[in-house]
Design a protein around this motif. Sequence first.
Motif, PDB file in Angstrom:
ATOM      1  N   ARG A   2       1.065  -4.069   7.132  1.00 28.85           N
ATOM      2  CA  ARG A   2      -0.277  -3.797   6.606  1.00 28.85           C
ATOM      3  C   ARG A   2      -0.461  -2.308   6.312  1.00 28.85           C
ATOM      4  O   ARG A   2       0.013  -1.462   7.047  1.00 28.85           O
ATOM      5  CB  ARG A   2      -1.346  -4.210   7.608  1.00 28.85           C
ATOM      6  CG  ARG A   2      -1.520  -5.679   7.724  1.00 28.85           C
ATOM      7  CD  ARG A   2      -2.816  -5.983   8.499  1.00 28.85           C
ATOM      8  NE  ARG A   2      -3.012  -7.399   8.587  1.00 28.85           N
ATOM      9  CZ  ARG A   2      -3.535  -8.149   7.606  1.00 28.85           C
ATOM     10  NH1 ARG A   2      -3.914  -7.586   6.498  1.00 28.85           N
ATOM     11  NH2 ARG A   2      -3.668  -9.445   7.753  1.00 28.85           N
ATOM     12  N   PRO A   4      -2.286   1.036   6.527  1.00 25.75           N
ATOM     13  CA  PRO A   4      -3.220   1.591   7.514  1.00 25.75           C
ATOM     14  C   PRO A   4      -4.511   2.134   6.881  1.00 25.75           C
ATOM     15  O   PRO A   4      -5.472   2.394   7.576  1.00 25.75           O
ATOM     16  CB  PRO A   4      -2.429   2.721   8.166  1.00 25.75           C
ATOM     17  CG  PRO A   4      -1.416   3.108   7.157  1.00 25.75           C
ATOM     18  CD  PRO A   4      -1.096   1.862   6.382  1.00 25.75           C
ATOM     19  N   CYS A   6      -6.136   0.673   3.800  1.00 27.57           N
ATOM     20  CA  CYS A   6      -7.028  -0.363   3.268  1.00 27.57           C
ATOM     21  C   CYS A   6      -6.813  -1.730   3.920  1.00 27.57           C
ATOM     22  O   CYS A   6      -7.590  -2.646   3.685  1.00 27.57           O
ATOM     23  CB  CYS A   6      -6.869  -0.479   1.755  1.00 27.57           C
ATOM     24  SG  CYS A   6      -5.299  -1.204   1.211  1.00 27.57           S
ATOM     25  N   GLY A   7      -5.753  -1.883   4.722  1.00 25.71           N
ATOM     26  CA  GLY A   7      -5.499  -3.144   5.417  1.00 25.71           C
ATOM     27  C   GLY A   7      -4.806  -4.205   4.589  1.00 25.71           C
ATOM     28  O   GLY A   7      -4.575  -5.321   5.054  1.00 25.71           O
ATOM     29  N   HIS A   8      -4.444  -3.870   3.360  1.00 26.69           N
ATOM     30  CA  HIS A   8      -3.767  -4.835   2.489  1.00 26.69           C
ATOM     31  C   HIS A   8      -2.409  -5.209   3.086  1.00 26.69           C
ATOM     32  O   HIS A   8      -1.682  -4.336   3.560  1.00 26.69           O
ATOM     33  CB  HIS A   8      -3.591  -4.228   1.088  1.00 26.69           C
ATOM     34  CG  HIS A   8      -3.175  -5.210   0.051  1.00 26.69           C
ATOM     35  ND1 HIS A   8      -1.866  -5.477  -0.237  1.00 26.69           N
ATOM     36  CD2 HIS A   8      -3.913  -6.013  -0.757  1.00 26.69           C
ATOM     37  CE1 HIS A   8      -1.805  -6.385  -1.186  1.00 26.69           C
ATOM     38  NE2 HIS A   8      -3.044  -6.732  -1.520  1.00 26.69           N
ATOM     39  N   CYS A  31       1.415   1.284  -0.587  1.00 29.04           N
ATOM     40  CA  CYS A  31       0.538   0.117  -0.605  1.00 29.04           C
ATOM     41  C   CYS A  31       0.406  -0.400  -2.035  1.00 29.04           C
ATOM     42  O   CYS A  31       0.174   0.381  -2.966  1.00 29.04           O
ATOM     43  CB  CYS A  31      -0.840   0.473  -0.046  1.00 29.04           C
ATOM     44  SG  CYS A  31      -2.014  -0.892  -0.118  1.00 29.04           S
TER      45      CYS A  31
END
Length: 151
Positions: A2, A4, A6-8, A31
């Motif tokens: 994931r 760190p 945006c959590g995508h 990301c």
Amino acid sequence: MRCPFCGHPDTQVVETRDSDEGDSTRRRRKCAACDKRFTTYERAEIELPSIVKRDGRRTDYDRAKLKSSLMLALRKRPVGAEAVETAIEAIEGKLRQSGDKEVSSTQLGEWVMKELRKLDKVAYVRFASVYRSFDDVTEFVAAVKESGKKS
């Protein structure tokens, strides 16, 4: 892994490098959603010895605590994050090589001071002044002189 930021859940490995010691892998990731880059470290999970405190208490080795101590000593000093990681890896290598189930906090502190001395003399003196809890100025002066010697 994931992101760190945006959590995508979708990140791409852009670059992979092994550490000099060969015991960890550094990966630069990007990301897919926000295009931000970050670094991850991959290392084998090996049980390190417990740390025996001066008062006899035993605690598990804590990498985060070690890093925090180093960062405190290195606060506002010109030492990069990669150099700190290398120092931590060297200390962990000594813990593994000891082959013991327990290592005294005194021994661990000596290893930390040795690594700090290589990184930055001011950080070494900062750490030594707290770690050795000097009673007077002459002990402090001796530590400063010690920092000037070759490692």
